[in-house]
Design a protein around this motif. Structure first.
Motif, PDB file in Angstrom:
ATOM      1  N   GLU A 129      42.908  41.232  34.629  1.00 54.69           N
ATOM      2  CA  GLU A 129      44.224  41.426  35.243  1.00 54.69           C
ATOM      3  C   GLU A 129      44.112  42.113  36.596  1.00 54.69           C
ATOM      4  OE1 GLU A 129      48.699  42.868  34.326  1.00 54.69           O
ATOM      5  OE2 GLU A 129      47.450  41.940  32.782  1.00 54.69           O
ATOM      6  N   ARG A 131      41.769  41.728  38.703  1.00 55.79           N
ATOM      7  CA  ARG A 131      41.322  40.697  39.640  1.00 55.79           C
ATOM      8  C   ARG A 131      42.475  39.782  40.060  1.00 55.79           C
ATOM      9  NH1 ARG A 131      36.448  39.040  35.868  1.00 55.79           N
ATOM     10  NH2 ARG A 131      34.918  40.601  36.479  1.00 55.79           N
ATOM     11  N   GLN A 132      43.383  39.511  39.110  1.00 55.67           N
ATOM     12  CA  GLN A 132      44.398  38.486  39.325  1.00 55.67           C
ATOM     13  C   GLN A 132      45.740  39.004  39.823  1.00 55.67           C
ATOM     14  OE1 GLN A 132      44.487  36.629  35.475  1.00 55.67           O
ATOM     15  NE2 GLN A 132      42.533  35.590  35.785  1.00 55.67           N
ATOM     16  N   SER A 133      45.982  40.296  39.748  1.00 51.83           N
ATOM     17  CA  SER A 133      47.293  40.792  40.145  1.00 51.83           C
ATOM     18  C   SER A 133      47.163  41.780  41.295  1.00 51.83           C
ATOM     19  CB  SER A 133      47.995  41.457  38.957  1.00 51.83           C
ATOM     20  OG  SER A 133      47.502  42.763  38.752  1.00 51.83           O
ATOM     21  N   ASN A 134      48.300  42.128  41.851  1.00 51.35           N
ATOM     22  CA  ASN A 134      48.286  43.138  42.902  1.00 51.35           C
ATOM     23  C   ASN A 134      48.790  44.478  42.370  1.00 51.35           C
ATOM     24  OD1 ASN A 134      50.954  42.540  42.608  1.00 51.35           O
ATOM     25  ND2 ASN A 134      51.319  41.982  44.746  1.00 51.35           N
ATOM     26  N   ARG A 135      48.853  44.604  41.043  1.00 49.42           N
ATOM     27  CA  ARG A 135      49.259  45.863  40.416  1.00 49.42           C
ATOM     28  C   ARG A 135      48.089  46.840  40.414  1.00 49.42           C
ATOM     29  NH1 ARG A 135      50.963  44.563  34.658  1.00 49.42           N
ATOM     30  NH2 ARG A 135      51.332  46.806  34.613  1.00 49.42           N
ATOM     31  N   TRP A 161      45.522  49.628  38.905  1.00 53.62           N
ATOM     32  CA  TRP A 161      44.906  49.754  37.587  1.00 53.62           C
ATOM     33  C   TRP A 161      45.661  50.790  36.756  1.00 53.62           C
ATOM     34  CZ3 TRP A 161      42.965  54.084  35.354  1.00 53.62           C
ATOM     35  CH2 TRP A 161      42.652  55.158  36.183  1.00 53.62           C
ATOM     36  N   ILE A 166      48.495  48.940  35.114  1.00 50.40           N
ATOM     37  CA  ILE A 166      48.010  47.939  34.160  1.00 50.40           C
ATOM     38  C   ILE A 166      47.530  48.603  32.875  1.00 50.40           C
ATOM     39  CG2 ILE A 166      46.276  46.157  33.732  1.00 50.40           C
ATOM     40  CD1 ILE A 166      46.326  45.613  36.789  1.00 50.40           C
ATOM     41  N   ASP A 219      50.054  49.324  30.103  1.00 48.06           N
ATOM     42  CA  ASP A 219      50.760  48.243  29.410  1.00 48.06           C
ATOM     43  C   ASP A 219      50.577  48.380  27.897  1.00 48.06           C
ATOM     44  OD1 ASP A 219      51.620  47.111  31.743  1.00 48.06           O
ATOM     45  OD2 ASP A 219      50.341  45.329  31.624  1.00 48.06           O
TER      46      ASP A 219
END
Length: 177
Positions: free
Chosen positions: A24, A26-30, A32, A35, A38
């Motif tokens: 995640e 790698r794939q999002s701009n959120r 860590w 993330i 969550d």
């Protein structure tokens, strides 16, 4: 490169959860930080406190030597100890054998702008640092697992090898904790 058994990884943090966390990242701009909080990671058994609780590094700050030029965090995992020690030292090294943790820590130090900590993918039985390179060696939750990296050897000898490597890296007057 050799690897520790899955029960070691799960004692640090559930491997699948960390792998999903890194995917995640790698794939999002959120961040860590968001993330890891969550709920789905909690359902996977990952506790965000393993990544964020400064108490994990507080002990090492209490016993830090007078000279604080460099530290080594052996088996650094989530990098929380390195993140806590970073402000007190000029240079830090976060060493881990597991690629998933190296990937996470590399992203963590970049995102958190921890410029003085270098993440190293390497084996604690052959630490890739020069002799007398650090003032503190932090060995967190690794000594009882290190024999798994060389299962054909006597466990005590493997533990002693790790401690000898830590000693080799220490400057005179340094501390291994």
């Amino acid at each position: 490169m050799e690897s520790y058994p899955s029960n070691y990884l799960d004692s640090v943090a559930p491997y699948d959860a960390v792998a999903e966390l890194v995917r995640e990242m790698r794939q999002s701009n959120r961040s860590w930080h968001s993330i890891v909080r969550d709920e789905r990671f909690a359902r996977m058994g990952l506790k965000h406190s393993w990544f964020t609780n400064p108490q994990k590094g507080a002990f090492y700050r209490l016993v830090t030597p007078a000279e604080r030029m460099a530290f080594l965090d052996v088996g650094a995992g989530s990098g929380i100890v390195s993140a806590c020690l970073g402000p007190s030292y000029e240079k830090g090294y976060a060493l881990d054998l597991q690629p998933i943790f190296v990937d996470f820590m590399s992203r963590r130090v970049a995102e958190d702008t921890i410029h003085n900590v270098e993440v190293i993918h390497g084996n604690a039985l052959a630490i890739p640092l020069q002799d007398q390179a650090v003032d503190l060696v932090a060995i967190n939750n690794l000594l009882h697992w290190i024999p798994h990296s060389d299962p054909d050897s006597d466990p005590r000898q493997v533990q002693l090898q790790l401690l000898c490597e830590a000693h080799r890296c220490l400057k005179p007057g340094g501390k291994a904790v």
